[in-house]
Design an enzyme around this catalytic site. Structure first.
Site, short mmCIF file in Angstrom:
data_model
loop_
_atom_site.label_atom_id
_atom_site.label_comp_id
_atom_site.label_asym_id
_atom_site.label_seq_id
_atom_site.Cartn_x
_atom_site.Cartn_y
_atom_site.Cartn_z
N ILE A 189 5.16 -6.03 -2.04
CA ILE A 189 6.05 -5.77 -0.91
C ILE A 189 5.48 -6.37 0.39
O ILE A 189 6.20 -6.95 1.20
CB ILE A 189 6.28 -4.25 -0.78
CG1 ILE A 189 7.12 -3.75 -1.97
CG2 ILE A 189 6.93 -3.89 0.55
CD1 ILE A 189 7.22 -2.23 -2.10
N TYR B 53 -1.75 10.42 -5.46
CA TYR B 53 -0.90 9.45 -4.76
C TYR B 53 0.18 10.17 -3.96
O TYR B 53 0.39 9.89 -2.77
CB TYR B 53 -0.28 8.50 -5.78
CG TYR B 53 0.74 7.53 -5.24
CD1 TYR B 53 0.34 6.45 -4.44
CD2 TYR B 53 2.10 7.66 -5.52
CE1 TYR B 53 1.28 5.54 -3.95
CE2 TYR B 53 3.04 6.77 -5.03
CZ TYR B 53 2.62 5.70 -4.25
OH TYR B 53 3.55 4.81 -3.76
N THR C 119 7.22 -5.15 -8.57
CA THR C 119 6.28 -6.07 -7.92
C THR C 119 5.37 -6.75 -8.94
O THR C 119 4.41 -7.42 -8.56
CB THR C 119 5.41 -5.32 -6.88
OG1 THR C 119 4.78 -4.21 -7.53
CG2 THR C 119 6.22 -4.81 -5.73
N SER D 212 6.35 6.95 0.00
CA SER D 212 6.98 6.96 -1.33
C SER D 212 7.79 8.24 -1.53
O SER D 212 7.40 9.32 -1.05
CB SER D 212 5.90 6.88 -2.41
OG SER D 212 6.46 7.12 -3.68
N ASP E 280 -9.97 -4.82 5.07
CA ASP E 280 -9.97 -3.70 4.11
C ASP E 280 -9.65 -2.43 4.87
O ASP E 280 -10.45 -1.95 5.69
CB ASP E 280 -11.37 -3.62 3.47
CG ASP E 280 -11.44 -2.50 2.42
OD1 ASP E 280 -10.57 -1.60 2.45
OD2 ASP E 280 -12.37 -2.53 1.61
N LYS F 292 0.64 10.33 0.13
CA LYS F 292 1.85 9.88 0.85
C LYS F 292 2.47 11.03 1.66
O LYS F 292 3.02 10.82 2.74
CB LYS F 292 2.86 9.29 -0.13
CG LYS F 292 2.41 7.98 -0.78
CD LYS F 292 2.21 6.85 0.22
CE LYS F 292 2.08 5.51 -0.48
NZ LYS F 292 1.82 4.39 0.45
N ASN G 253 1.14 -1.12 4.95
CA ASN G 253 1.74 -1.20 3.61
C ASN G 253 0.68 -1.09 2.50
O ASN G 253 1.02 -0.74 1.37
CB ASN G 253 2.48 -2.55 3.53
CG ASN G 253 2.71 -3.03 2.12
OD1 ASN G 253 3.65 -2.61 1.47
ND2 ASN G 253 1.82 -3.90 1.62
N VAL H 98 10.43 -0.45 -6.85
CA VAL H 98 10.44 -1.90 -6.68
C VAL H 98 9.60 -2.59 -7.75
O VAL H 98 8.46 -2.19 -8.01
CB VAL H 98 9.88 -2.26 -5.28
CG1 VAL H 98 10.09 -3.74 -5.00
CG2 VAL H 98 10.52 -1.41 -4.20
N1 LIG Z 1 6.47 -0.75 -5.82
C1 LIG Z 1 7.09 0.43 -5.73
O1 LIG Z 1 7.96 0.77 -6.55
C2 LIG Z 1 6.76 1.36 -4.61
C3 LIG Z 1 7.44 2.58 -4.55
C4 LIG Z 1 7.17 3.46 -3.51
C5 LIG Z 1 6.23 3.11 -2.56
N2 LIG Z 1 5.58 1.92 -2.64
C6 LIG Z 1 4.61 1.61 -1.59
O2 LIG Z 1 4.84 0.31 -1.09
C7 LIG Z 1 3.61 -0.29 -0.66
C8 LIG Z 1 3.42 -1.62 -1.35
O3 LIG Z 1 3.50 -1.41 -2.74
P1 LIG Z 1 3.42 -2.61 -3.79
O4 LIG Z 1 4.19 -2.14 -4.98
O5 LIG Z 1 3.75 -3.90 -3.14
O6 LIG Z 1 1.88 -2.53 -4.15
P2 LIG Z 1 0.91 -3.62 -4.78
O7 LIG Z 1 1.69 -4.74 -5.41
O8 LIG Z 1 -0.04 -2.86 -5.60
O9 LIG Z 1 0.17 -4.20 -3.51
C9 LIG Z 1 -0.67 -3.36 -2.77
C10 LIG Z 1 -1.34 -4.20 -1.71
O10 LIG Z 1 -2.26 -3.34 -1.04
C11 LIG Z 1 -3.48 -4.06 -0.93
N3 LIG Z 1 -4.63 -3.16 -0.85
C12 LIG Z 1 -5.09 -2.27 -1.75
N4 LIG Z 1 -6.18 -1.66 -1.29
C13 LIG Z 1 -6.41 -2.19 -0.07
C14 LIG Z 1 -7.40 -1.98 0.92
N5 LIG Z 1 -8.39 -1.11 0.73
N6 LIG Z 1 -7.36 -2.70 2.06
C15 LIG Z 1 -6.35 -3.59 2.26
N7 LIG Z 1 -5.39 -3.84 1.38
C16 LIG Z 1 -5.43 -3.15 0.23
C17 LIG Z 1 -3.56 -4.92 -2.16
O11 LIG Z 1 -4.48 -5.94 -1.89
P3 LIG Z 1 -5.17 -6.87 -3.00
O12 LIG Z 1 -4.17 -7.95 -3.24
O13 LIG Z 1 -6.42 -7.29 -2.34
O14 LIG Z 1 -5.39 -6.00 -4.22
C18 LIG Z 1 -2.12 -5.37 -2.29
O15 LIG Z 1 -1.87 -6.52 -1.54
C19 LIG Z 1 2.53 0.72 -1.01
O16 LIG Z 1 2.20 1.49 0.11
C20 LIG Z 1 3.17 1.60 -2.08
O17 LIG Z 1 2.63 2.90 -2.14
C21 LIG Z 1 5.81 1.06 -3.64
#
Ligand SMILES: NC(=O)c1ccc[n+]([C@@H]2O[C@H](COP(=O)([O-])OP(=O)(O)OC[C@H]3O[C@@H](n4cnc5c(N)ncnc54)[C@H](OP(=O)(O)O)[C@@H]3O)[C@@H](O)[C@H]2O)c1
Length: 267
Positions: free
Chosen positions: A13, A169, A204, A150, A57, A173, A88, A202
């Site tokens: 995202i 988690y 991803t 979330s 980070d 949140k 995010n 979503v």
């Molecule tokens: N996907 C869904 O269905 C969904 C649903 C509800 C909420 N969300 C929320 O939406 C947001 C994005 O989700 P996503 O699905 O895109 O997640 P994702 O694909 O797992 O990506 C998470 C991102 O966070 C980064 N990250 C993790 N630990 C970090 C740290 N310590 N410092 C800086 N960056 C860090 C990761 O970096 P690296 O690339 O370095 O690993 C990655 O770029 C999150 O907050 C998630 O909780 C997602």
């Protein structure tokens, strides 16, 4: 010339926020990453309005402060302030993700491990990132701070779906939502608006899905349908981010500090 900073921007995202925002050449986008993915680097090569800030980070306060200093230097060349911060970044502990609350261990260190990973990105990291970028937000025009939360933190959703896993988690949140409301209360006199934004369910995943993941997602879909019988499945990252950007555009003082589900949003 709006400016946006997004944490966790290397994939999923976060990177889609960068991609969609970069389509408008007048936007300035700061993509905060621990390490840039090849896809983000390629995006930045073709869009001069994307600035990648590395080693960001969000679980490390000194690294967040360094990222804000770098952001200030980049923005100093344009308006000097930051319009929108999108926190995010997220991480979970997959070893304990499937466990319900009755499995929290009677051991201090193991319990810390159980709860800390998502709290450190969502709550601690949310505060460090917000505080580090606050001086820039104060100088910005739009003054918006958005944390990506979330529906897993919604107690009606938990009770309706019967989902007992993703405990740490969901708690992280929920804590994020409370913290964002506290920021709204604190920062309203400065004209700063905050928001906890739910992106929806979503997709991803960027490579072919392993059978265990497909099976887990089918189980989740069945649980989600207890709350939302017509749910078809995951939405694309493009659709989710496009919905989220509409909510962010509409964020005003009246909505500050609330939790909004992007898909249900009506301006
Ligand atoms: N996907 C869904 O269905 C969904 C649903 C509800 C909420 N969300 C929320 O939406 C947001 C994005 O989700 P996503 O699905 O895109 O997640 P994702 O694909 O797992 O990506 C998470 C991102 O966070 C980064 N990250 C993790 N630990 C970090 C740290 N310590 N410092 C800086 N960056 C860090 C990761 O970096 P690296 O690339 O370095 O690993 C990655 O770029 C999150 O907050 C998630 O909780 C997602």
């Amino acid at each position: 010339m709006p400016s946006y900073a997004i944490t966790g921007a290397s994939k999923g995202i976060g990177r889609e926020f960068v991609r969609q925002l970069a389509q408008s050449p007048s936007n300035t986008i700061l993509a905060l990453v621990r390490s840039p993915s090849p896809a983000l680097l390629a995006l930045a090569q073709s869009h001069p309005n994307i600035h990648i800030i590395k080693n960001a980070d969000t679980t490390d306060p000194s690294s967040v402060l360094a990222a804000a200093r770098e952001a200030s230097q980049i923005l100093g060349d344009s308006s000097g302030g930051l319009d929108v911060l999108i926190h995010n970044a997220n991480s979970v502990n997959l070893d304990t993700f499937a466990l319900p609350p009755s499995k929290v261990p009677f051991d201090l260190e193991a319990t810390r491990t159980f709860y800390e990973v998502p709290a450190r990105t969502a709550i601690w990291g949310g505060a460090w990132t917000t505080n580090a970028f606050l001086p820039l937000i104060e100088k910005g025009q739009l003054k918006k701070i958005v944390h990506i939360t979330s529906t897993m933190a919604d107690t009606d959703f938990i009770l309706g779906s019967g989902i007992d896993y993703a405990l740490a988690y969901a708690i992280a949140k929920a804590g994020m939502n409370v913290q964002v409301a506290k920021y709204a209360a604190e920062l309203a006199p400065k004209g700063i608006k905050t928001l906890s934004l739910c992106p929806g369910w979503v997709d991803t995943w960027e490579s072919p899905k392993p059978p265990q993941l497909v099976e887990a997602e089918e189980l989740m879909l069945a649980q989600f349908r207890k709350v939302e019988p017509d749910l078809k499945g995951q939405i694309s990252v493009q659709e989710s981010v496009s919905q989220q950007l509409k909510v962010i555009d509409a964020l005003d003082a009246a909505r500050s500090g609330t939790v909004i589900k992007a898909r249900d949003f009506k301006a």
